[in-house]
Write an enzyme that holds these catalytic residues in place. Structure first.
Site, PDB file in Angstrom:
ATOM      1  N   ASP A  10      -8.399 -27.399 -15.021  1.00 32.11           N
ATOM      2  CA  ASP A  10      -9.230 -28.493 -14.432  1.00 32.11           C
ATOM      3  C   ASP A  10     -10.463 -28.476 -14.265  1.00 32.11           C
ATOM      4  OD1 ASP A  10      -7.235 -30.257 -15.637  1.00 32.11           O
ATOM      5  OD2 ASP A  10      -6.043 -29.540 -13.784  1.00 32.11           O
ATOM      6  N   THR A  35     -18.667 -18.437 -18.518  1.00 36.10           N
ATOM      7  CA  THR A  35     -19.328 -18.967 -17.405  1.00 36.10           C
ATOM      8  C   THR A  35     -19.201 -17.902 -16.367  1.00 36.10           C
ATOM      9  OG1 THR A  35     -17.005 -19.481 -16.637  1.00 36.10           O
ATOM     10  CG2 THR A  35     -18.076 -21.422 -17.310  1.00 36.10           C
TER      11      THR A  35
END
Ligand SMILES: Nc1ncnc2c1ncn2[C@@H]1O[C@H](COP(=O)(O)OP(=O)(O)OP(=O)(O)O)[C@@H](O)[C@H]1O
Length: 364
Positions: free
Chosen positions: A120, A93
């Site tokens: 998370d 990313t």
């Protein structure tokens, strides 16, 4: 905290499967080959290789940069363990929300699984990539029955979602899960504001003090799990319990006075290991709502251990109920009551939280 691990193909898989992962199926692919590289976008081509196409979405900044280091160590083991049966694509990313776009593209291109590598927050973005304009994203040129599974290599700071399944931060165990390729259907939560701004969560969404603490904690991730303590201390400053109005499953509106925090769990843990919604089961078609009312700072000191081990439901001013949907509003329209989903700041009340039963297959 990340543990140092033995990354050999012989790494033993010891995690016990929780009982709620009952209906597992093994899925194999026979059609696609994925090609990708670190940092690029996913590109899929049709093939008849018989290999499963796995897209690993890696947040190099997860756990304050430790995810990238652990991933680099893991990759040779992963390729040797999975390379025989799978086409492995690694996509890094480039910033917040990028994982959402990568995931959507990978699903549209026919990936067998998109695997979040990070915490998370990364998992949350990957889950949001499974949806587009209120609908599940589908494979563009194929059968409706074909579905992409969600996978997870938990390498974050808190990695709370993994705790419900008994998965630890050992990436070798995660690779074994992926190698086995067993899938279970699990629920996803969806949050909206007056029918708009749909947002999905897989772990826990929460309102008021805990959400404010999470907002501050995200600024101190460099301190590891200590970020949650610092965040909580900061959130306590100037905190006031608030009267709220809630509506469960479209029924009558109810007043909940002096709410400290309201937590909506699809899974059990948040805040770096607090078992806040201990009865939540990700595949049972319900969400567990736990409301803390009229808590003072010293209540947290006295009852913190109960929040961590999930025995707080017996404490005064703590209620729990199982819901399919819950709408939450503040009574004095201040617009300043924090809402968080999977540890990510989402905005402020009002919001509606709903369950989407069996919305995603997870590699378990
Ligand atoms: N390349 C990137 N640069 C900066 N931030 C990124 C990048 N990729 C993703 N992010 C953001 O990093 C945030 C945190 O990531 P992640 O959840 O993986 O780690 P963590 O916060 O350390 O773990 P946890 O959420 O389990 O405590 C996510 O909200 C995501 O939007």
């Amino acid at each position: 905290m990340l543990r140092s691990t033995c990354c050999t193909p012989l790494c033993p898989f010891t995690a016990k499967q929780p009982s709620f992962l009952r209906k597992q199926q093994r899925i194999t692919s026979d059609r696609f080959t994925f090609r990708g590289g670190g940092g690029g976008d996913a590109a899929a081509v049709v093939s008849s290789s018989g290999l499963r196409d796995l897209v690993f979405v890696v947040n190099p900044q997860g756990a304050n940069g430790r995810t990238a280091k652990e991933w680099k160590k893991l990759l040779p083991h992963l390729r040797s363990r999975l390379g025989k049966d799978c086409n492995v694509s690694e996509l890094l990313t480039s910033g917040p929300s990028h994982a959402i776009d990568i995931t959507r593209e990978a699903i549209r291109d026919g990936a067998d699984a998109v695997i979040a590598v990070g915490g998370d927050g990364t998992l949350h973005e990957v889950v949001n990539g499974f949806f587009w304009e209120g609908k599940p994203v589908g494979y563009l040129s194929g059968e409706a029955s074909r579905s992409t599974a969600l996978g997870l290599i938990p390498l974050g700071t808190g990695s709370d979602f993994a705790r419900t399944f008994g998965w630890n931060n050992d990436p070798c165990e995660a690779v074994e899960r992926i190698a086995r390729g067993m899938r279970s259907r699990i629920d996803v939560g969806v949050i909206d504001k007056e029918g708009k701004d749909l947002h999905y969560f897989i772990n826990v969404a929460d309102v008021h003090l805990s959400a404010k603490a999470g907002f501050y904690a995200s600024k101190y991730k460099k301190f590891g799990n200590l970020c949650y303590v610092i965040g909580a201390l900061q959130a306590f400053m100037g905190h006031h319990n608030q009267d709220m109005r809630i509506r469960v499953n479209g029924g009558e509106w109810e007043i909940y006075p002096q709410v400290t925090a309201l937590c909506v769990g699809n899974a059990k843990y948040f805040g770096g290991g607090m078992k806040i919604t201990p009865n939540a089961i990700p595949g049972n078609g319900n969400l567990e709502v736990v409301v803390l009312q009229n808590f003072k700072w010293y209540d947290f000191v006295l009852k913190l251990h109960k929040l961590y081990n999930g025995t707080h439901l017996s404490v005064n001013n703590v209620t729990s109920r199982s819901v399919q949907s819950i709408e939450v509003e503040e009574i004095t329209d201040s617009g300043s009551i924090y809402v968080q989903s999977d540890g990510e700041h989402l905005g402020f009340l009002p919001r509606k939280f709903q369950v989407l039963p069996g919305a995603i297959d997870i590699i378990s």
